[in-house]
Design an enzyme around this catalytic site. Structure first.
Site, short mmCIF file in Angstrom:
data_model
loop_
_atom_site.label_atom_id
_atom_site.label_comp_id
_atom_site.label_asym_id
_atom_site.label_seq_id
_atom_site.Cartn_x
_atom_site.Cartn_y
_atom_site.Cartn_z
N LYS A 67 -0.22 -11.82 7.29
CA LYS A 67 -0.22 -12.44 6.07
C LYS A 67 0.85 -12.91 5.31
O LYS A 67 1.78 -12.04 5.32
CB LYS A 67 -1.41 -11.54 5.18
CG LYS A 67 -1.22 -12.17 3.69
CD LYS A 67 -2.46 -11.38 3.04
CE LYS A 67 -1.76 -10.12 2.31
NZ LYS A 67 -2.82 -9.51 1.38
N HIS A 138 -7.49 -7.49 -12.45
CA HIS A 138 -7.97 -8.43 -11.45
C HIS A 138 -8.97 -7.42 -10.31
O HIS A 138 -10.14 -7.74 -9.97
CB HIS A 138 -7.33 -9.23 -11.08
CG HIS A 138 -7.74 -10.37 -10.03
ND1 HIS A 138 -8.49 -11.20 -10.35
CD2 HIS A 138 -7.45 -10.21 -8.59
CE1 HIS A 138 -8.73 -11.82 -9.01
NE2 HIS A 138 -8.26 -11.33 -7.92
N GLN A 139 -7.94 -6.52 -9.60
CA GLN A 139 -8.53 -5.70 -8.62
C GLN A 139 -9.63 -4.77 -9.09
O GLN A 139 -10.48 -4.47 -8.16
CB GLN A 139 -7.46 -4.89 -7.97
CG GLN A 139 -6.40 -5.84 -7.48
CD GLN A 139 -6.64 -6.79 -6.32
OE1 GLN A 139 -7.64 -6.51 -5.66
NE2 GLN A 139 -5.94 -7.78 -6.22
N THR A 221 -0.51 1.79 -6.09
CA THR A 221 0.94 1.90 -5.48
C THR A 221 1.06 1.36 -4.32
O THR A 221 0.71 1.89 -3.11
CB THR A 221 1.07 3.50 -5.67
OG1 THR A 221 1.01 3.72 -7.14
CG2 THR A 221 2.72 3.69 -5.25
N ASP A 222 1.67 0.35 -4.14
CA ASP A 222 2.07 -0.31 -3.04
C ASP A 222 3.54 -0.82 -2.90
O ASP A 222 3.84 -1.80 -2.09
CB ASP A 222 1.08 -1.65 -2.79
CG ASP A 222 1.14 -2.64 -3.88
OD1 ASP A 222 2.19 -2.39 -4.89
OD2 ASP A 222 0.41 -3.61 -3.87
P1 NAD Z 1 -3.37 -6.97 -13.27
O1 NAD Z 1 -2.20 -7.34 -13.58
O2 NAD Z 1 -4.77 -7.66 -13.03
O3 NAD Z 1 -3.82 -5.32 -13.60
C1 NAD Z 1 -2.93 -4.47 -13.87
C2 NAD Z 1 -3.62 -3.22 -14.37
O4 NAD Z 1 -2.58 -2.16 -14.51
C3 NAD Z 1 -4.29 -3.45 -15.58
O5 NAD Z 1 -5.42 -2.41 -15.75
C4 NAD Z 1 -3.40 -2.93 -16.51
O6 NAD Z 1 -3.61 -2.51 -18.24
C5 NAD Z 1 -2.68 -1.77 -15.72
N1 NAD Z 1 -1.05 -1.34 -16.27
C6 NAD Z 1 -0.12 -2.13 -16.56
N2 NAD Z 1 0.77 -1.51 -17.01
C7 NAD Z 1 0.53 -0.23 -16.78
C8 NAD Z 1 1.11 1.01 -17.25
N3 NAD Z 1 2.50 1.25 -17.70
N4 NAD Z 1 0.39 2.19 -16.97
C9 NAD Z 1 -0.67 2.10 -16.81
N5 NAD Z 1 -1.44 1.02 -16.40
C10 NAD Z 1 -0.84 -0.15 -16.47
O7 NAD Z 1 -3.27 -6.48 -11.51
P2 NAD Z 1 -4.06 -6.30 -10.21
O8 NAD Z 1 -4.45 -7.44 -9.46
O9 NAD Z 1 -5.60 -5.76 -10.68
O10 NAD Z 1 -3.31 -5.10 -9.30
C11 NAD Z 1 -3.40 -3.78 -9.62
C12 NAD Z 1 -2.41 -3.25 -8.87
O11 NAD Z 1 -2.75 -2.95 -7.39
C13 NAD Z 1 -0.83 -3.84 -8.59
O12 NAD Z 1 0.15 -2.62 -8.66
C14 NAD Z 1 -0.95 -4.54 -7.40
O13 NAD Z 1 0.16 -4.66 -6.63
C15 NAD Z 1 -2.01 -3.65 -6.60
N6 NAD Z 1 -2.42 -3.90 -5.18
C16 NAD Z 1 -2.87 -2.99 -4.26
C17 NAD Z 1 -3.47 -3.32 -3.21
C18 NAD Z 1 -3.27 -2.46 -1.92
O14 NAD Z 1 -3.93 -2.60 -0.88
N7 NAD Z 1 -3.17 -1.09 -2.15
C19 NAD Z 1 -3.83 -4.54 -3.02
C20 NAD Z 1 -3.76 -5.68 -4.05
C21 NAD Z 1 -3.23 -5.24 -5.20
#
Ligand code: NAD
Length: 321
Positions: A67, A138-139, A221-222
């Site tokens: 990817k 979003h996630q 956390t990634d």
């Molecule tokens: P998003 O921007 O739509 O949402 C971010 C979320 O984090 C919101 O709920 C926001 O309120 C919260 N947030 C922001 N700052 C914060 C803080 N200081 N303390 C606590 N919460 C806080 O992002 P998303 O697309 O939902 O992605 C969320 C996370 O998931 C990202 O870190 C992304 O890298 C990670 N992710 C991980 C995987 C995986 O396979 N593990 C896959 C996709 C995304």
């Protein structure tokens, strides 16, 4: 070569198909049939973008590829495009020829939700009734929708750093016919399963805010430096992950390991539980924690599944390449 554009994915891919693909590839990783290549992630010095590759080979499923993609923070404002952009490329493992190019944006959300769901299926208590969400971005909506299919949940509780975003997850609970309650982090005591999916760089959930018997999926956390839960929680828990090397370097366990609270050898691939080589949850009192870091093989597994579905439904675009 086949092309499956992003616009086709929503009509092709189901949560069930994503779950099956991810469960199978986690099992293959634990049995040594599949492995991930080292992750490349670069700040490219243009548009503040982070770009990289996640790849791997699944000998059992004969899936080879990568990817490519990342995060373009200015997309939405400047170009009305989503900030996360990715594409999956599959190759014929017999010849090395490119076999498919697949839109990876929706697939990323589905495969990430499938990962926490696989952990809930194999590690949460069977009688889990209350699910707690930390995160409402979003996630989070994908995570909750998929998790609700794993147990007979009766209630959703949620906390978010930006409380104005909580209606995003309340909507998913309501659609599933479940009550939703916004809580303080203390309220997570009442959750049997917790999913955290935030972009935080400092812990939100503290170890003493979690009750015995809870299953927690840490999915946000990634990257090095990110953190969602207090490291002492990992010390209290039996820790599982998709891949140990990523868990200790870019996953939630990076902090607990560097603080000496957890050893790399204490962390188990969830695939071992799927394969029956690890018993998983020891008792109803144990805290189990899944550190979902996101591996390339998940992307390849769901992309391969979507290519099959696209061919079946006649929507794959064939190009001479
Ligand atoms: P998003 O921007 O739509 O949402 C971010 C979320 O984090 C919101 O709920 C926001 O309120 C919260 N947030 C922001 N700052 C914060 C803080 N200081 N303390 C606590 N919460 C806080 O992002 P998303 O697309 O939902 O992605 C969320 C996370 O998931 C990202 O870190 C992304 O890298 C990670 N992710 C991980 C995987 C995986 O396979 N593990 C896959 C996709 C995304």
């Amino acid at each position: 070569m086949l092309i499956v554009p992003e616009r086709e994915i929503a009509d092709l891919m189901t949560r069930e198909a994503a779950f099956d693909a991810v469960e199978k590839v986690f099992a293959a990783m634990a049995s040594g049939d599949a492995y991930n290549f080292p992750v490349v992630r670069e700040a490219i010095g243009h548009e503040d973008a982070l770009y990289g590759f996640k790849g791997g080979f699944d000998r059992a499923g004969l899936t080879l590829g990568l990817k490519a993609g990342g995060y373009w923070p200015n997309n939405l404002e400047k170009r009305h495009l989503i900030n996360h952009q990715s594409t999956v490329f599959l190759f014929d493992p017999d010849t090395g020829k490119a076999s498919a190019m697949v839109g990876g944006n929706l697939l990323t959300a589905l495969r990430t939700a499938a990962a926490s769901s696989v952990s809930i299926k194999h590690l949460a208590r069977k009688d889990a009734k209350v699910i707690g969400m930390i995160g409402a971005g979003h996630q989070a909506t994908f995570q909750l929708r998929s998790a609700l299919e794993q147990r007979e949940f009766e209630k959703v509780i949620g906390w978010n750093y930006h409380p104005e975003m909580l209606p995003n997850i309340e909507k998913v609970a309501t659609e599933a016919g479940l009550p939703f309650e916004a809580v303080e982090l203390e309220g997570m005591h009442n959750a049997d399963v917790i999913i955290s999916i935030t972009s935080a760089f400092a812990p939100s959930l503290m170890a003493d805010q979690v009750s015995d018997g809870t299953h927690i999926a840490c999915m946000g956390t990634d990257t090095k430096g990110k953190q969602e839960v207090e490291s002492a929680l990992l010390g209290r828990a039996t820790v599982f992950t998709d891949e140990v090397a990523q868990s200790v370097s870019i996953g939630e366990a990076q902090h607990a390991v560097s603080e000496g609270l957890v050893k790399e050898s204490d962390i188990t691939q969830v695939g071992a539980v799927i394969n029956g080589t690890h018993a998983g949850r020891g008792s109803g009192e144990d805290i189990t924690l899944f550190d979902g870091t996101g591996v390339g093989l998940q992307d390849l597994a769901v992309a391969a599944a979507v290519v099959d579905l696209a061919v079946e439904k006649g929507v794959a675009i064939e190009v001479d390449f």
